[in-house]
Design an enzyme around this catalytic site. Structure first.
Site, PDB file in Angstrom:
ATOM      1  N   LEU A 116       9.986  -3.763 -10.144  1.00  0.00           N
ATOM      2  CA  LEU A 116       8.580  -3.355 -10.076  1.00  0.00           C
ATOM      3  C   LEU A 116       7.871  -3.486 -11.417  1.00  0.00           C
ATOM      4  O   LEU A 116       8.467  -3.301 -12.473  1.00  0.00           O
ATOM      5  CB  LEU A 116       8.502  -1.915  -9.571  1.00  0.00           C
ATOM      6  CG  LEU A 116       9.122  -1.702  -8.180  1.00  0.00           C
ATOM      7  CD1 LEU A 116       9.040  -0.227  -7.779  1.00  0.00           C
ATOM      8  CD2 LEU A 116       8.464  -2.580  -7.126  1.00  0.00           C
ATOM      9  N   VAL A 157      -2.795  -8.496 -11.188  1.00  0.00           N
ATOM     10  CA  VAL A 157      -2.601  -7.808 -12.470  1.00  0.00           C
ATOM     11  C   VAL A 157      -1.876  -8.778 -13.410  1.00  0.00           C
ATOM     12  O   VAL A 157      -0.883  -9.408 -13.021  1.00  0.00           O
ATOM     13  CB  VAL A 157      -1.802  -6.509 -12.291  1.00  0.00           C
ATOM     14  CG1 VAL A 157      -1.571  -5.819 -13.627  1.00  0.00           C
ATOM     15  CG2 VAL A 157      -2.538  -5.577 -11.330  1.00  0.00           C
ATOM     16  N   GLY A 165       1.680  -4.694 -11.340  1.00  0.00           N
ATOM     17  CA  GLY A 165       1.043  -5.268 -10.144  1.00  0.00           C
ATOM     18  C   GLY A 165       1.395  -4.447  -8.907  1.00  0.00           C
ATOM     19  O   GLY A 165       0.529  -4.116  -8.087  1.00  0.00           O
ATOM     20  N   HIS A 166       2.672  -4.120  -8.772  1.00  0.00           N
ATOM     21  CA  HIS A 166       3.096  -3.279  -7.648  1.00  0.00           C
ATOM     22  C   HIS A 166       2.433  -1.898  -7.728  1.00  0.00           C
ATOM     23  O   HIS A 166       1.954  -1.365  -6.725  1.00  0.00           O
ATOM     24  CB  HIS A 166       4.616  -3.097  -7.671  1.00  0.00           C
ATOM     25  CG  HIS A 166       5.408  -4.350  -7.507  1.00  0.00           C
ATOM     26  ND1 HIS A 166       6.166  -4.891  -8.534  1.00  0.00           N
ATOM     27  CD2 HIS A 166       5.573  -5.182  -6.443  1.00  0.00           C
ATOM     28  CE1 HIS A 166       6.763  -5.995  -8.097  1.00  0.00           C
ATOM     29  NE2 HIS A 166       6.418  -6.194  -6.842  1.00  0.00           N
ATOM     30  N   GLY A 202      11.053  -5.274  -5.144  1.00  0.00           N
ATOM     31  CA  GLY A 202      11.608  -4.586  -6.309  1.00  0.00           C
ATOM     32  C   GLY A 202      11.349  -5.300  -7.618  1.00  0.00           C
ATOM     33  O   GLY A 202      10.491  -6.190  -7.696  1.00  0.00           O
TER      34      GLY A 202
HETATM   35  P1  AMP Z   1       6.980  -8.833  -4.380  1.00  0.00           P
HETATM   36  O1  AMP Z   1       7.818  -7.660  -4.838  1.00  0.00           O
HETATM   37  O2  AMP Z   1       6.885  -9.931  -5.375  1.00  0.00           O
HETATM   38  O3  AMP Z   1       7.338  -9.267  -2.976  1.00  0.00           O
HETATM   39  O4  AMP Z   1       5.496  -8.270  -4.281  1.00  0.00           O
HETATM   40  C1  AMP Z   1       5.183  -7.120  -3.549  1.00  0.00           C
HETATM   41  C2  AMP Z   1       3.683  -6.995  -3.478  1.00  0.00           C
HETATM   42  O5  AMP Z   1       3.156  -6.905  -4.790  1.00  0.00           O
HETATM   43  C3  AMP Z   1       3.019  -8.202  -2.823  1.00  0.00           C
HETATM   44  O6  AMP Z   1       1.927  -7.754  -2.028  1.00  0.00           O
HETATM   45  C4  AMP Z   1       2.544  -9.000  -3.997  1.00  0.00           C
HETATM   46  O7  AMP Z   1       1.440  -9.836  -3.723  1.00  0.00           O
HETATM   47  C5  AMP Z   1       2.157  -7.892  -4.955  1.00  0.00           C
HETATM   48  N1  AMP Z   1       2.121  -8.378  -6.343  1.00  0.00           N
HETATM   49  C6  AMP Z   1       3.090  -9.058  -7.006  1.00  0.00           C
HETATM   50  N2  AMP Z   1       2.675  -9.384  -8.250  1.00  0.00           N
HETATM   51  C7  AMP Z   1       1.402  -8.922  -8.366  1.00  0.00           C
HETATM   52  C8  AMP Z   1       0.419  -8.959  -9.406  1.00  0.00           C
HETATM   53  N3  AMP Z   1       0.661  -9.540 -10.574  1.00  0.00           N
HETATM   54  N4  AMP Z   1      -0.782  -8.381  -9.176  1.00  0.00           N
HETATM   55  C9  AMP Z   1      -1.046  -7.801  -7.979  1.00  0.00           C
HETATM   56  N5  AMP Z   1      -0.157  -7.721  -6.958  1.00  0.00           N
HETATM   57  C10 AMP Z   1       1.047  -8.278  -7.137  1.00  0.00           C
END
Ligand code: AMP
Length: 284
Positions: free
Chosen positions: A35, A178, A38-39, A33
């Site tokens: 969000l 991202v 990147g998400h 979450g």
């Molecule tokens: P998280 O909510 O931080 O657990 O991330 C969920 C998914 O989003 C994971 O696969 C992360 O690697 C991806 N994610 C988080 N930040 C970024 C970003 N800046 N660019 C690309 N993917 C991301």
């Protein structure tokens, strides 16, 4: 189709089963979450391969250590669901910890190799928690395709490995990092930076870029590239936890002191109590 939220495993499974019966491939993006773009980039990735999109939002207690930020991790489910409703997402899974971990839970997934590197050296049981919850979510959703960001490079590699090792019928896609306009890798934890630290934070990526610049102009000596990174941050408030150059493929150290196959320069640093990670692929 309007977005729907599901709190219970059985209800989500019913929706997924119905979509599959309609001939739709299932795409899945697990998140914690808060969000950001990147998400959303991962959602776009799975949309290229699937027609029914599931996003989970679950701050997984088992991947946080006792001294870590589970209780202060940003939570904003309402605005997250609102954002997802504009992205062509069909189902948002919002389980409680009790739903995911039944009473008496005692079975975990452990990687015996790559998990001990990088963040694994400092975050005890972190990847055990990640792999366990991702395998559980895969069993719940049974996606055809799932996307993970290279921002969490080690996590992406470990999940890709788990899918092979356990014969999981899911295609794992990696998403590029991202970044904000100033270069800072987007992260939910960036919300925890105060104004001053937010100004400082892009220096982490700038230091990686300085090393990458030397790499692209021919420098292959690992210690020299690490030195460039560390020296860039010497007078910064960023406290480097690790800065390592490993093989992209194996996440192991190079046998020699020079890069002779595709590498990843992965770093972690603390800034005002917030832990930031970033990396850059050093391709050959
Ligand atoms: P998280 O909510 O931080 O657990 O991330 C969920 C998914 O989003 C994971 O696969 C992360 O690697 C991806 N994610 C988080 N930040 C970024 C970003 N800046 N660019 C690309 N993917 C991301």
């Amino acid at each position: 189709m309007a977005i729907k939220t599901y709190l219970r495993i059985s209800e989500l499974q019913q929706a997924v089963t119905e979509a599959r019966a309609e001939g739709k491939a299932i795409g899945f993006v697990p998140t914690m979450g808060a969000l950001h773009a990147g998400h959303l980039s991962l959602i776009e990735k799975v949309q290229q391969h699937s027609q029914f999109i599931v996003v989970s939002i679950f701050v997984n207690p088992k991947q946080f250590g006792p001294q870590e930020d589970f209780s202060t991790y940003p939570r904003m489910v309402k605005s997250d669901v609102e954002a997802l409703s504009h992205c062509g997402v069909d189902a948002v899974f919002l389980p409680t910890a009790a739903e995911i971990y039944p009473q008496g839970f005692q079975t975990y997934v452990n990687n015996m190799d790559m998990a001990s590197k990088l963040c694994g050296q400092y975050r005890e049981n972190h990847f055990q928690g990640v792999l366990t919850v991702v395998l559980k979510l895969f069993h719940i959703v049974i996606p055809d395709v799932a996307a993970f960001g290279k921002k969490d490079y080690q996590q992406y590699k470990l999940i890709t490995r788990m899918a092979v090792d356990f014969h999981l019928p899911v295609k794992i896609i990696g998403g590029e990092i991202v970044r904000e306009e100033d270069g800072l890798a987007m992260s939910s934890r960036n919300l925890k930076l105060n104004n001053q630290d937010r100004q400082t934070a892009p220096a982490l990526y700038a230091a990686l870029q300085a090393a990458n610049h030397r790499f692209t102009t021919g420098e292959r000596h690992i210690a020299t590239l690490k030195k460039i990174f560390v020296e860039k941050l010497q007078n910064s408030a960023l406290q480097v936890q690790y800065a390592e150059i490993l093989s992209q493929n194996s996440l192991q150290d190079f046998a020699s002191d020079t890069i002779d196959e595709p590498a990843v320069f992965a770093v972690a640093a603390f800034l005002g109590g917030v832990r930031l990670i970033d990396n850059i692929e050093l391709g050959l």
